[in-house]
Write an enzyme that holds these catalytic residues in place. Structure first.
Site, PDB file in Angstrom:
ATOM      1  N   TRP A   1      -6.816   1.699   7.499  1.00 48.06           N
ATOM      2  CA  TRP A   1      -6.232   1.178   6.242  1.00 48.06           C
ATOM      3  C   TRP A   1      -5.609  -0.195   6.477  1.00 48.06           C
ATOM      4  CZ3 TRP A   1      -1.185  -0.215   5.113  1.00 48.06           C
ATOM      5  CH2 TRP A   1      -0.875  -0.395   3.758  1.00 48.06           C
ATOM      6  N   HIS A   2      -5.083  -0.372   7.716  1.00 42.48           N
ATOM      7  CA  HIS A   2      -4.382  -1.622   8.008  1.00 42.48           C
ATOM      8  C   HIS A   2      -5.310  -2.814   8.101  1.00 42.48           C
ATOM      9  CE1 HIS A   2      -0.963   0.960   8.990  1.00 42.48           C
ATOM     10  NE2 HIS A   2      -0.226  -0.124   8.903  1.00 42.48           N
ATOM     11  N   GLY A   3      -6.537  -2.598   8.397  1.00 44.89           N
ATOM     12  CA  GLY A   3      -7.439  -3.742   8.491  1.00 44.89           C
ATOM     13  C   GLY A   3      -8.869  -3.329   8.693  1.00 44.89           C
TER      14      GLY A   3
ATOM     15  N   PHE B   1      -3.620  -6.583   4.692  1.00 47.18           N
ATOM     16  CA  PHE B   1      -3.974  -5.188   4.568  1.00 47.18           C
ATOM     17  C   PHE B   1      -4.171  -4.811   3.081  1.00 47.18           C
ATOM     18  CE2 PHE B   1      -3.103  -5.719   8.707  1.00 47.18           C
ATOM     19  CZ  PHE B   1      -1.816  -5.576   9.137  1.00 47.18           C
TER      20      PHE B   1
END
Lengths: 470, 311
Positions: A329-331, A470
């Site tokens: 989800w962060h990247g 993000f």
């Protein structure tokens, strides 16, 4: 538009003024919606249509889930809503990753996917849409209507658009829950503003973001390939430490600003960071770091997968999968997935140890545990800064091999000095039950005055919030 | 609580501004990092208290930044070149100030780089421009942190010197060679200069630059076209424009990029109509990485530049 831009302050002043003028009292929600859309459209006008489309999907899905009489139809509509939200997120955020992983970039589909733009905040507003749809479904599963949904579609649409687009949290969280936010949507009055709470959150938020994070970024800039190869071991370690502080200050600062801004308009946001670097375990870290995300992952992924109710092996798998998704989800790079797997692995190891090893360490060991966890977390941030895994390996090689290179004393001093307030901030939290803290609280206005002074005179050049990506 | 905090801030800010404006090294601006050094360069030009107009201004990148500023000061030329940035940042600063010098010297080596967004925001922000012009404490290089870090570094280095001396019982290395003077607004200490002279060119960087310079840059012509508007504006305001090329490693002389840049400039700004400093012999100079002159070569080039500047 950043919270540190002068344009933003102008927008905030105008919005604040109109919001509290008595003749506009009945239009307060509309004022905030318009202001939020302007805020979002300022940098990328075309993505506003995407935001509106995403909000429309969630408005209609949640409304029809609530109004359908058949359980199976409600279930299907909810599933469609979740799938649509995820599809939007995957298409816009992960297309480049999918292209580079599964397709030849020279093929037509590979080439097409490479050029899909990434709208700011998409990870946040799609997750909020998912949480709304699932919460409504869960409410109606019990056989009654959800109190989140107003019988009037128009009113529901306005509330939901406001919920998703409200500018303090629109592009970098915290991820709100409809059940916490919807009851707050009512007329607000100037006399009810909690000035002290708003002020404290804004001051600490801007200090962390503008003074700490925006200054540290100029030194941790060299934490990229190939520059880091020519730095000494000490420089590399201190720079990584600085980056760990920077990423906290950037994100926690942003969240505090969001909380303070919301307070100015009479809305309460949940705490998103609770002094995470004093954690003595990874489990504790995830109760203190990006609390809104970890809560989301727990409620909408980990628990539906079975949580810890399906045996030990399944619990460990659920943890790994949840953290894998959380990492991704962060990247849109595999390094983030590896980061997630690392955290999942640590959580699993902690569970194994706590289930099988019954030794209790004395309290004196607490600082050692805190430092140990902090070191592991700090090294894991390398995966954020260096998305290519081979660069991470090179970084470790440089740490090992560059011991004879000269240190850059002044740069290291700046990093340590800018990091000191964050260390102090965490230490203050540890002392909050002690007498000295109660004594210092009486003079907190001096501390806030000094923080404000540093914001005015020692802010770094305005940089994007790290979590914008993000 | 809010009012008391604001009052505390106001008092500290007022006192701090008085101290940095009148008492504590008022002429010195201490950068913490490269980009801030660039801001200081621009702000010193924009907010200078003495209203003199410079005879000449040099705009360029980190290459031309090596031209010695102290030597240029003696002939009233201001080096407004920025590390990591482009000629357009300097040209934008001249336009914003609106005071045109007699000559602007434009480095041609790095023409194909856009103006920096952060620098542009800094230059164009009307609110901060007014504040910085009138309140010294708001300028870059006057941050409170500069009162802490450099003196701390000085003390640590002083301690290291004392330890070194105690260990080696050797007084031949003078203290000032190791410990930089407080208040110097440049980043390089005397010791570093001496050690740079002894270092051979960094081969990894040189190889990378050679590789880069063998690639043709199609954007050069577009950027040179863009530069034409800046040059026209300068000329309309009575400024003479002089182009110059910073010397590079000899291996970069016959590369596609060097040739393309020279050709693009000579086409758009022919010698008959525009002034150029004579192209120098690259082999007379030494660089640290193929691009940036080493200190001794930088001084040598400075002398050459000054001999040619008012030709």
């Amino acid at each position: 538009m950043l919270f540190t831009d002068y344009m933003f302050f102008g927008l905030l002043l105008v919005t604040f003024a109109f919001f509290y003028i008595p003749i506009f009292r009945k239009k307060q929600t509309l004022i905030l919606i318009l202001s939020s859309l302007f805020f979002y459209a300022y940098e990328a006008p075309w993505f506003t249509f995407l935001l509106l489309a995403s909000a429309s999907i969630n408005i209609l899905i949640s409304y029809f889930v609530n109004s359908s009489s058949s359980l199976s139809i409600r279930k299907r509509i909810s599933a469609v809503g979740v799938i649509l939200n995820i599809s939007l997120l995957v298409f816009f955020k992960y297309s480049q990753l999918l292209s580079s992983t599964f397709f030849d970039p020279n093929s037509s589909i590979g080439h097409f996917l490479l050029f899909i733009p990434l709208p700011i905040g998409i990870s946040f507003f799609t997750f909020e849409g998912i949480s709304l749809v699932v919460d409504v479904w869960r409410d109606t599963k019990r056989g009654h209507k959800s109190d989140l949904i107003d019988p009037s579609l128009k009113v529901h649409a306005q509330k939901t658009l406001f919920f998703i687009s409200f500018f303090p949290h629109l592009i970098a969280g915290p991820i709100l829950k409809a059940h916490e936010f919807y009851p707050q949507i009512k007329q607000k009055f100037f006399k009810d503003i909690e000035w002290s709470v708003a002020f404290k959150n804004l001051i600490v938020g801007y200090f962390l973001k503008s003074v700490i994070a925006d200054n540290l970024k100029n030194f941790t800039f060299w934490l990229v390939y190939p520059y880091f190869e020519h730095l000494s071991t000490t420089d590399l370690l201190i720079m990584l430490f600085g980056y760990s502080i920077q990423i906290f200050a950037d994100f926690a600062g942003y969240s505090l600003i969001a909380i303070g801004l919301a307070k100015l308009f009479g809305y309460k946001f949940p705490l998103n960071f609770n002094f995470p670097y004093i954690s003595s375990s990874f489990k504790e870290f995830w109760k203190r770091w990006h609390i809104s995300l970890s809560t989301f992952l727990m409620q909408y992924l980990y628990i539906p997968l079975g949580g810890n109710r399906k045996g030990k092996l399944r619990t460990y798998l659920n943890l790994m999968l949840t953290m894998f998704i959380g990492g991704l989800w962060h990247g849109a790079a595999w390094s983030y997935a590896v980061w997630g797997i690392f955290h999942g692995g640590m959580l699993v190891i902690e569970r194994l140890i706590s289930n099988n090893v019954k030794i209790r360490l004395p309290e004196a060991f607490a600082p050692v545990k805190i430092i140990f966890i902090f070191i592991l977390i700090t090294f894991s941030w390398l995966l954020f800064k260096l998305p290519e895994f081979n660069h991470v390996i090179l970084y470790f090689k440089s740490i090992y091999g560059n011991q004879d290179l000269a240190n850059n004393l002044l740069t290291n001093l700046y990093i340590l000095l800018y990091s000191l307030p964050v260390v102090f901030y965490h230490i203050l939290y540890l002392l909050k039950e002690k007498r000295i803290f109660q004594f210092l609280i009486k003079y907190e206005f001096i501390a806030y005055g000094i923080l404000l002074f540093f914001i005015i005179t020692n802010s770094g050049s305005s940089g994007s919030f790290i979590y914008f990506q993000f | 609580m809010v009012k008391k905090s604001l009052l505390v801030c106001l008092v500290i800010f007022f006192l701090y501004n008085v101290v940095v404006t009148f008492f504590w090294y008022p002429e010195i601006y201490m950068p913490e990092h490269q980009q801030q050094n660039n801001y200081i360069t621009a702000q010193k030009y924009l907010y200078s208290n003495d209203r003199k107009i410079f005879e000449g201004i040099i705009v360029g990148s980190s290459l031309a930044r090596r031209i010695d500023r102290d030597s240029l000061k003696k002939v009233n030329i201001y080096n407004m070149c920025f590390d990591g940035l482009s000629i357009y940042d300097g040209l934008n600063a001249i336009q914003i100030k609106g005071e045109y010098p007699k000559r602007v010297f434009i480095e041609i080596n790095v023409v194909d780089k856009d103006a920096d967004k952060e620098m542009t925001n800094m230059l164009n922000n009307p609110i901060t421009n007014i504040l910085r012009a009138n309140i010294v404490a708001m300028r870059d290089g006057k941050q409170p942190m500069r009162f802490i870090a450099p003196p701390l570094e000085h003390r640590i280095l002083g301690f290291e010197y004392a330890l070194y001396d105690w260990r080696h019982k050797n007084r031949s290395k003078k203290k000032n060679d190791i410990v930089p003077a407080i208040g110097e607004d440049h980043l390089v200490s005397a010791d570093t200069i001496k050690s740079e002279e002894a270092r051979p060119v960094n081969k990894a960087f040189l190889d990378r630059n050679i590789e880069r310079y063998h690639l043709n840059s199609e954007k050069v012509y577009t950027y040179v076209d863009q530069l034409f508007y800046y040059v026209s504006d300068l000329q309309q305001n009575g400024t003479e424009v002089v182009f110059f090329e910073m010397p590079l490693h000899p291996l970069l002389l016959d590369t596609e990029r060097t040739k393309t840049i020279r050709n693009a400039f000579l086409e758009k700004f022919p010698c008959e109509k525009y002034l150029y400093l004579d192209f120098t012999d690259f082999s007379e100079y030494s660089t640290s990485d193929g691009l940036h002159l080493e200190p001794k070569s930088a001084l040598k080039y400075t002398n050459y530049f000054l001999s040619q500047a008012w030709r």
